[in-house]
Write an enzyme that holds these catalytic residues in place. Structure first.
Site, PDB file in Angstrom:
ATOM      1  CB  THR A  37      -0.936  -0.001   1.225  1.00 29.67           C
ATOM      2  OG1 THR A  37      -0.191  -0.423   2.379  1.00 29.67           O
ATOM      3  CG2 THR A  37      -2.106  -0.944   1.014  1.00 29.67           C
ATOM      4  CD  GLU A  38       1.855   4.840   3.069  1.00 25.91           C
ATOM      5  OE1 GLU A  38       2.920   4.814   3.739  1.00 25.91           O
ATOM      6  OE2 GLU A  38       0.907   5.576   3.348  1.00 25.91           O
ATOM      7  CG  ASN A  39       8.276   0.377  -1.909  1.00 28.78           C
ATOM      8  OD1 ASN A  39       8.697   0.135  -3.038  1.00 28.78           O
ATOM      9  ND2 ASN A  39       9.056   0.415  -0.855  1.00 28.78           N
TER      10      ASN A  39
END
EC number: 3.2.1.21
Length: 585
Positions: A413-415
């Site tokens: 979901t976040e990188n």
């Protein structure tokens, strides 16, 4: 702290990490950090990018929106870098169709965004008022995404708690937040659930708890050391579980969607693999981070190591009970299994060693862990002071999750990675290297059998970065915040990411290197166009300076963005001209 000399002989191997020994299909002792794997992602793998409401929408007081804790926090002097606020940010509230055009240009399968609780419930309380203008905005956003064949992944809480709930009840310190949040989520399911099939309850609750209620770096800015973070997390976990059950009992059969949570976690690698205490410290670091939330959700209770360490330190303080709250047996059963998928946010890695913190110096979340974090000075760190590029840690974290939590469905979901520089630079080769390395380690993890279904680049746009204001940029697209229209410009990483998506693979070395070369060629033209525009703005400021050198030079210095070497030369010339004018007078 920098890495000690002993890392040279120890840093790249992990032989055994307590509970990780069950991972028979992943070789924790392998030293293959620099290898690159050319291969293909599974059919149907979902590629996306993300954002959040407060960081991008702006329109902080428009169309009936209520105050959030971040509105209030950022309006207090000294809370953010240069006292920046998200009042206007990217103006995403008005430019969402333009942004969806960018998403379509990237050929993304999904877009992750969050719903601002106070935008649709100004006080946070449903019975007080539902703001239909706010509801209409998210309806329009969702419909526009679907019209362009882009799947919405919607986060319900990305840190912007209604200020009324903070003032009246103390926010996440108060158990009443569970029901208020459930009412908000239920409204979202009711209004949007016919079209939204992927829901995330909370984004990175670790930051909400620790930075909001322990260190005070984030809104609401409370420093309740040793207790505040644990109490906030306890209520967040219960609120997540309640929302999952609400969807499961009231909406799942009608809407056929999924509800998960997005947890962030750094990987922790032992400094010395011959030292059992370092091995245990690395395990403890990860358990105090992602395990704090994931273990209750997947297994029903906090990690045993958290209960042991916080309980022991609480007893040493003379407290009758642990500072870590407890779940009743009924609560454990209620919480266990409340995630249809696990969202994973990951950015970096630390080396970990044992460090004892005496209890008589005061207890905090950080001292409760008895660990020290170290970094290798060779790791690239182009932006945020905490964010070092260590791709191999990503694969290890994903295999840890697979082993610990029964190989759940995972969405990244976040990188992503930031830059922190004065100069505008669209040719972001360091971001290309970061994405290349991290996405490849994710591909290796999929080959290991980790059940990763999608990847979300963080982030689509440069945006407001919390206490760092606009000093750090995570975006695939550059946003000119000094221009009232907030124009977007593609960075080189846009073209590189686009080619990964189109191929759904890293085909071979020659082709991947060619992607990078072509991306850099494309961005050079964009860089020149942006530089020319900013030079025009700079020239206008210089003319204003010449007319009134004594009263406007300080204003110019704060307003002008220094985009390129050429513009820097112009600025230096302007300052020199100002000096001559003052000397002549």
């Amino acid at each position: 702290m920098m890495l000690s000399h002993r890392v040279g002989r120890a840093c790249h191997v992990l032989v055994l990490v307590l509970c990780l020994s069950a991972a028979e299909d992943f070789d924790w002792s392998a030293n293959n950090h620099d290898s690159f794997y050319y291969g293909t992602f599974p059919n149907g793998f979902s590629w996306g990018a993300g954002s959040s409401a407060y960081q991008t929408e702006g329109a902080w007081d428009k169309d009936g929106k209520g105050l959030s804790i971040w509105d209030v926090f950022t309006h207090k002097k000294g809370k953010t870098f240069l006292n920046d606020t998200g009042d206007s940010s990217c103006e995403g509230y008005y430019k969402f169709k333009d942004d969806i055009s960018l998403i379509k240009e990237l050929n993304l399968n999904h877009y992750r965004f969050s719903i601002s609780w106070p935008r649709i419930m100004p006080t946070g309380i449903r019975s007080d008022h539902v703001n239909e203008k706010g509801v209409k905005y998210y309806n329009a956003l969702i419909d526009e995404l679907l019209k362009n064949n882009i799947t919405p992944i919607v986060t319900l809480y990305h840190w912007d708690l209604p200020q009324v709930l903070q003032e009246k009840y103390g926010g996440w310190q108060n158990i009443s937040m569970i029901n208020y949040f459930n009412d908000f989520a239920n409204l979202c399911f009711e209004r949007y659930g016919d079209r939204v099939k992927y829901w995330i309850t909370f984004n990175n609750p670790w930051s909400v708890a620790v930075e909001g209620y322990e260190t005070g770096e984030h809104a609401p800015g409370l420093k309740l050391r040793g207790t505040g973070a644990y109490r906030a997390a306890h209520h967040i976990i219960k609120a997540h579980a309640k929302v999952w059950h609400t969807y499961d009992t009231q909406w799942r059969n009608k809407q056929r969607g999924m509800v998960g949570i997005s947890l962030s976690g750094d990987w922790g690698e032992p400094v010395d693999i011959t030292n059992q205490k370092d091995i245990e410290a690395a395990e403890r670091y990860v358990q105090f981070y992602i395990g704090w939330f994931a273990t209750p959700i997947f297994h029903g209770d906090y990690p045993q190591v958290m209960k042991d360490f916080i309980g022991r330190k609480s007893a040493q303080q003379g407290l009758g009970t642990s500072r870590l709250p407890t779940f009743s047996s009924q609560e454990k059963s209620y919480i266990k299994g409340t995630s249809d998928f696990l969202g994973v946010g990951h950015f970096t890695t630390r080396y970990i060693t044992q460090k004892n913190f005496p209890f008589n110096r005061g207890s905090t979340y950080f001292s409760d862990r008895d660990v020290a974090e170290l970094v290798d000075p060779r790791w690239p760190d182009p932006g945020s002071e905490w964010l070092y590029s260590v791709p191999w840690g990503f694969r290890r974290l994903l295999n840890f999750i697979k082993t610990q939590y029964g190989n759940p469905v995972i969405f990244i979901t976040e990188n992503g990675v930031s830059e922190k520089m004065m100069c505008t630079e669209l040719c972001d080769d360091w971001r290309i290297q970061y994405y290349k390395g991290y996405i490849n380690e994710m591909l290796k993890a999929i080959r290991d059998g980790v059940n990763v279904k999608g990847y979300t680049a963080w982030s689509l746009l440069d945006k407001f970065e919390w206490d760092e204001g606009y000093s750090e940029r995570f975006g695939l697209y550059y946003v000119d915040f000094k221009n009232k229209n907030k124009p977007r410009y593609p960075k080189a990483s846009v073209q590189f990411y686009k080619r990964i998506i189109k191929s759904n693979a890293f085909p071979n070395q020659r082709e991947v290197e060619n992607w990078k070369m072509k991306a850099t060629e494309t961005c050079s033209t964009s860089n020149q166009l942006l530089a020319a525009e900013e030079q025009r703005n700079t020239a206008a400021n210089i003319l204003r300076l010449i007319h009134d050198p004594l009263t406007s030079h300080m204003e110019m210095v704060t307003e002008v963005v220094v985009p390129t070497v050429c513009t820097l030369c112009i600025l230096i010339s302007a300052v020199f001209l100002m000096f001559l004018l003052r000397k002549r007078n």
